[in-house]
Enzyme design. Structure first.
Site, mmCIF file in Angstrom:
data_model
loop_
_atom_site.group_PDB
_atom_site.id
_atom_site.type_symbol
_atom_site.label_atom_id
_atom_site.label_comp_id
_atom_site.label_asym_id
_atom_site.label_seq_id
_atom_site.Cartn_x
_atom_site.Cartn_y
_atom_site.Cartn_z
ATOM 1 N N GLU A 280 -2.118 0.824 8.711
ATOM 2 C CA GLU A 280 -2.019 1.389 10.062
ATOM 3 C C GLU A 280 -1.663 0.348 11.111
ATOM 4 O O GLU A 280 -1.060 0.677 12.129
ATOM 5 C CB GLU A 280 -3.343 2.059 10.465
ATOM 6 N N HIS A 309 -3.936 -3.740 -17.961
ATOM 7 C CA HIS A 309 -3.585 -2.924 -19.130
ATOM 8 C C HIS A 309 -2.737 -1.712 -18.746
ATOM 9 O O HIS A 309 -2.431 -0.889 -19.591
ATOM 10 C CB HIS A 309 -4.865 -2.479 -19.844
ATOM 11 N N LYS A 422 -1.731 14.772 12.834
ATOM 12 C CA LYS A 422 -2.920 15.499 13.282
ATOM 13 C C LYS A 422 -2.516 16.673 14.187
ATOM 14 O O LYS A 422 -3.040 17.776 14.071
ATOM 15 C CB LYS A 422 -3.873 14.570 14.038
#
Ligand code: PA5
Length: 433
Positions: A280, A309, A422
């Site tokens: 951010e 792995h 938002k």
């Protein structure tokens, strides 16, 4: 906490230039520190020195603690819960399956339908208000996910507990709608200084209150951060400065991924906290001059040795587009692989070697392989996973990101595009009504 440059292409000629460029910004950070107020965007660096804050948090936490307290619900998302989770998981998280912490922190961030479905059954097991504490945390006070989770959780608990409000602490900006709502409903309140943004707020009441309520030594956490601030405001031997310079140099040379490679699985949430901090703060469409730059490094978290792995091949053989920070805190004493054990003779090198010896050998092997492949890398070593060193880490990274913001010429304190989604979400939900 020790800082080490494992491999970097930064030249002796380049480094003094970057030092010089950042000198006035470090002087500015020193000025912010001397002021000891919350007036500047960087003022989160003053939180570890705020005695009023410490007193307020400790008094409220001790007034709500009791021997029956089992569950602390932390309801918040992003900057409002990632720091708390990072510290809590580092101290208790990985062993949680074997040994639950008491009180246990339960985090509610995204409104997960399956989880919320089970909340009612869970709430039915609670028989007295003393068993629970709810901390609703939202800087803005109007984050969709947080308010929904808080409503559903409280509705479930209200069936069991009368006067639930006395067990709710709301942490938010003074003057937010949530601040006034909490007052009206008779809940406890803690304020977040206006200039302290969510991702820089772990050492404010946002992180301190739930950690203190869970019995974590917040004074040592703050002390680690305070001591690290001193180191990171120096012009010479400053670990945050060196880290920012190496990351920036790697970025300029094509590293667009910043991997936090933790060699203690319990530190993975610390990496997730940094992910938001870096993502951010530096991921910006425009620079400070208003020019379109689409800047940023994509922060990732890897866990050693697990991820060797799965993505070890990619990291060592794939594109050289990453700057890696190895993070470890391997204890001196650890369980040892017994000679003559049930699986004896299969991997003879580990006979009578401890888990720390094996992890150290893997980490050293990986660092050497990164250097041979000329992959840029840094290393942070925590002496021990205790609040003091976690506080050091948090403060180190917050100042490192401020310095990187300066080097990249972006605003490290705003998040205009988070607001974008938002607003869109609220619009869609309004249309659905
Ligand atoms: O850093 C930020 O500003 C965001 O990630 C917020 O922390 C997140 O969106 C939660 O916002 P709030 O604390 O206002 O509920």
């Amino acid at each position: 906490m020790k800082f080490n440059i494992v491999n970097s292409s930064i030249t002796n000629a380049r480094k003094p230039k970057l030092d010089e460029y950042l000198r006035s910004y470090i002087d500015h950070l020193r000025y912010v520190a001397d002021q000891n107020t919350y007036d500047a965007p960087e003022s989160s660096i003053n939180l570890p020195f705020d005695q009023t804050l410490l007193g307020e948090v400790q008094n409220l936490a001790s007034s709500l603690q009791n021997p029956h307290l089992k569950y602390i619900f932390v309801v918040g998302i992003g900057g409002s819960n990632l720091g708390t989770k990072a510290v809590y998981d580092a101290l208790f998280g990985y062993t949680d399956n074997l040994e639950r912490a008491t009180p246990q922190i339960i985090f509610l961030d995204t409104p997960n339908p399956a989880f919320l479905e089970k909340i009612q059954t869970f709430a039915d097991r609670i028989s007295s208000p003393e068993e629970v504490l709810i901390n609703v945390i939202s800087k803005s006070g109007t984050t969709t996910e947080t308010i929904m989770n808080a409503n559903i959780l409280c509705e479930a608990l209200e069936h069991q507990i009368e006067e639930l409000s006395s067990r709710i602490v709301v942490t938010t900006d003074e003057q937010s709608k949530l601040w006034y709502k909490a007052d009206k409903e008779g809940m406890h309140r803690l304020a977040i200084p206006e200039q302290v943004g969510g991702r820089y707020s772990v050492l404010s009441a946002v992180g301190l209150f739930p950690l203190a309520a869970a019995g974590i030594d917040i004074e040592n956490l703050r002390q680690g951060a305070a001591d690290m601030r001193s180191r990171c405001l120096e012009h010479q031997g400053n670990p945050a400065l060196m880290s920012a310079q190496v990351i920036y140099d790697a970025y300029e040379n094509g590293a667009h991924v910043a991997d936090q490679f933790v060699f203690n699985a319990e530190l993975a949430s610390l990496g997730q906290w940094y992910r938001q901090l870096m993502g951010e703060s530096l991921g910006k469409e425009h620079n400070l001059a208003g020019k379109t730059v689409n800047a940023g490094l994509t922060p990732t978290v890897s866990v050693g040795s697990t991820d060797l792995h799965s993505v070890g091949q990619l990291y060592l053989g794939g594109p050289n587009d990453k700057i890696t920070t190895f993070i470890s805190a391997l204890p001196k004493d650890a369980p040892t692989n017994p000679r003559g054990g049930l699986f004896d003779g299969l991997v003879s090198e580990i006979d009578e070697q401890s888990a720390s010896d094996v992890m150290s050998a893997i980490l050293e092997g990986v660092k050497t392989a990164y250097t041979k492949q000329n992959l840029p890398a840094l290393e942070l070593t925590l002496e021990e996973i205790v609040p003091y060193h976690l506080g050091e880490f948090l403060q180190f990274k917050m100042i490192e990101i401020m310095l990187l913001g300066k080097l990249m010429n972006v605003n490290a304190f705003n998040q205009p595009h988070v607001e974008l989604y938002k607003e869109e979400t609220r619009r869609l939900l309004t249309e659905q009504e």
